[in-house]
Design a protein around this motif. Structure first.
Motif, PDB file in Angstrom:
ATOM      1  N   ARG A   1       0.831  -1.140   0.008  1.00  0.00           N
ATOM      2  CA  ARG A   1       0.032  -0.230  -0.162  1.00  0.00           C
ATOM      3  C   ARG A   1       0.480   0.890  -0.168  1.00  0.00           C
ATOM      4  N   LEU A   2       1.985   1.104   0.821  1.00  0.00           N
ATOM      5  CA  LEU A   2       2.935   2.439   0.628  1.00  0.00           C
ATOM      6  C   LEU A   2       3.703   2.303  -1.057  1.00  0.00           C
ATOM      7  N   GLY A   3       3.627   1.629  -1.608  1.00  0.00           N
ATOM      8  CA  GLY A   3       4.337   1.415  -2.439  1.00  0.00           C
ATOM      9  C   GLY A   3       5.547   0.916  -2.476  1.00  0.00           C
ATOM     10  N   LEU A   4       5.803   0.098  -1.616  1.00  0.00           N
ATOM     11  CA  LEU A   4       7.492  -0.438  -1.182  1.00  0.00           C
ATOM     12  C   LEU A   4       7.425  -1.520  -1.825  1.00  0.00           C
ATOM     13  N   LYS A   5       8.381  -2.374  -2.648  1.00  0.00           N
ATOM     14  CA  LYS A   5       8.726  -3.716  -3.240  1.00  0.00           C
ATOM     15  C   LYS A   5       9.762  -4.436  -2.769  1.00  0.00           C
ATOM     16  N   ASP A   6       9.142  -5.269  -2.685  1.00  0.00           N
ATOM     17  CA  ASP A   6      11.043  -6.192  -1.942  1.00  0.00           C
ATOM     18  C   ASP A   6      11.576  -6.086  -2.881  1.00  0.00           C
ATOM     19  N   PRO A   7      12.606  -5.759  -2.588  1.00  0.00           N
ATOM     20  CA  PRO A   7      13.905  -5.591  -3.880  1.00  0.00           C
ATOM     21  C   PRO A   7      14.488  -6.787  -3.932  1.00  0.00           C
ATOM     22  N   LYS A   8      14.464  -7.911  -3.369  1.00  0.00           N
ATOM     23  CA  LYS A   8      14.972  -9.427  -3.331  1.00  0.00           C
ATOM     24  C   LYS A   8      14.652  -9.862  -5.542  1.00  0.00           C
ATOM     25  N   PRO A   9      12.837  -9.072  -6.432  1.00  0.00           N
ATOM     26  CA  PRO A   9      12.675 -10.070  -7.319  1.00  0.00           C
ATOM     27  C   PRO A   9      13.343  -9.806  -7.842  1.00  0.00           C
ATOM     28  N   ASP A  10      13.835  -8.067  -8.193  1.00  0.00           N
ATOM     29  CA  ASP A  10      14.584  -7.196  -8.997  1.00  0.00           C
ATOM     30  C   ASP A  10      16.222  -7.805  -9.201  1.00  0.00           C
ATOM     31  N   ARG A  11      16.519  -8.243  -7.770  1.00  0.00           N
ATOM     32  CA  ARG A  11      18.045  -9.056  -8.271  1.00  0.00           C
ATOM     33  C   ARG A  11      17.744  -9.982  -8.394  1.00  0.00           C
ATOM     34  N   ARG A  12      17.183 -11.486  -8.424  1.00  0.00           N
ATOM     35  CA  ARG A  12      16.537 -12.203  -9.404  1.00  0.00           C
ATOM     36  C   ARG A  12      16.812 -12.193 -10.684  1.00  0.00           C
ATOM     37  N   ARG A  13      15.774 -10.816 -11.154  1.00  0.00           N
ATOM     38  CA  ARG A  13      15.029 -10.869 -12.522  1.00  0.00           C
ATOM     39  C   ARG A  13      16.279 -10.366 -13.295  1.00  0.00           C
ATOM     40  N   ARG A  14      17.222  -9.821 -12.321  1.00  0.00           N
ATOM     41  CA  ARG A  14      18.960  -9.053 -13.482  1.00  0.00           C
ATOM     42  C   ARG A  14      19.956 -10.338 -13.000  1.00  0.00           C
ATOM     43  N   THR A  15      19.784 -10.972 -12.398  1.00  0.00           N
ATOM     44  CA  THR A  15      20.610 -12.175 -12.780  1.00  0.00           C
ATOM     45  C   THR A  15      20.256 -12.934 -14.139  1.00  0.00           C
ATOM     46  N   LYS A  16      18.863 -13.225 -14.363  1.00  0.00           N
ATOM     47  CA  LYS A  16      18.291 -13.649 -15.209  1.00  0.00           C
ATOM     48  C   LYS A  16      18.767 -13.274 -16.731  1.00  0.00           C
ATOM     49  N   MET A  17      18.811 -11.778 -16.766  1.00  0.00           N
ATOM     50  CA  MET A  17      18.763 -10.721 -18.104  1.00  0.00           C
ATOM     51  C   MET A  17      20.207 -12.119 -18.607  1.00  0.00           C
ATOM     52  N   GLY A  18      21.171 -11.842 -17.896  1.00  0.00           N
ATOM     53  CA  GLY A  18      22.428 -12.596 -18.118  1.00  0.00           C
ATOM     54  C   GLY A  18      23.508 -11.523 -17.732  1.00  0.00           C
ATOM     55  N   SER A  19      24.632 -11.432 -19.336  1.00  0.00           N
ATOM     56  CA  SER A  19      25.116  -9.873 -18.738  1.00  0.00           C
ATOM     57  C   SER A  19      24.510  -8.824 -18.417  1.00  0.00           C
TER      58      SER A  19
END
Length: 71
Positions: free
Chosen positions: A10-28
């Protein structure tokens, strides 16, 4: 636990972990020319590669790759 998660959503804050996982899946991390020049300049100025990686939000491997390309 779900109450805290709902409050954060509700405050608009999200968990930073999914961003980290998404970044590593993108590759280099393709660096743009400006980023590559800035990293190279910081390395030539004597800043440690680990500190450069933290500052630019890059993996250490990407900073080392720029370092090898500069040589």
């Amino acid at each position: 636990m779900s109450d805290a998660r709902g409050l954060l959503e509700r405050l608009g804050l999200k968990d930073p972990k999914p961003d980290r996982r998404r970044r590593t899946k993108m590759g280099s991390f393709p660096l743009q020319e400006g980023q590559r020049k800035a990293v190279r300049a910081a390395l030539l100025a004597g800043v440690a590669p680990g500190q450069v990686a933290k500052h630019f939000g890059l993996p250490l491997a990407a900073v080392r790759k720029v370092l090898t390309e500069a040589a």
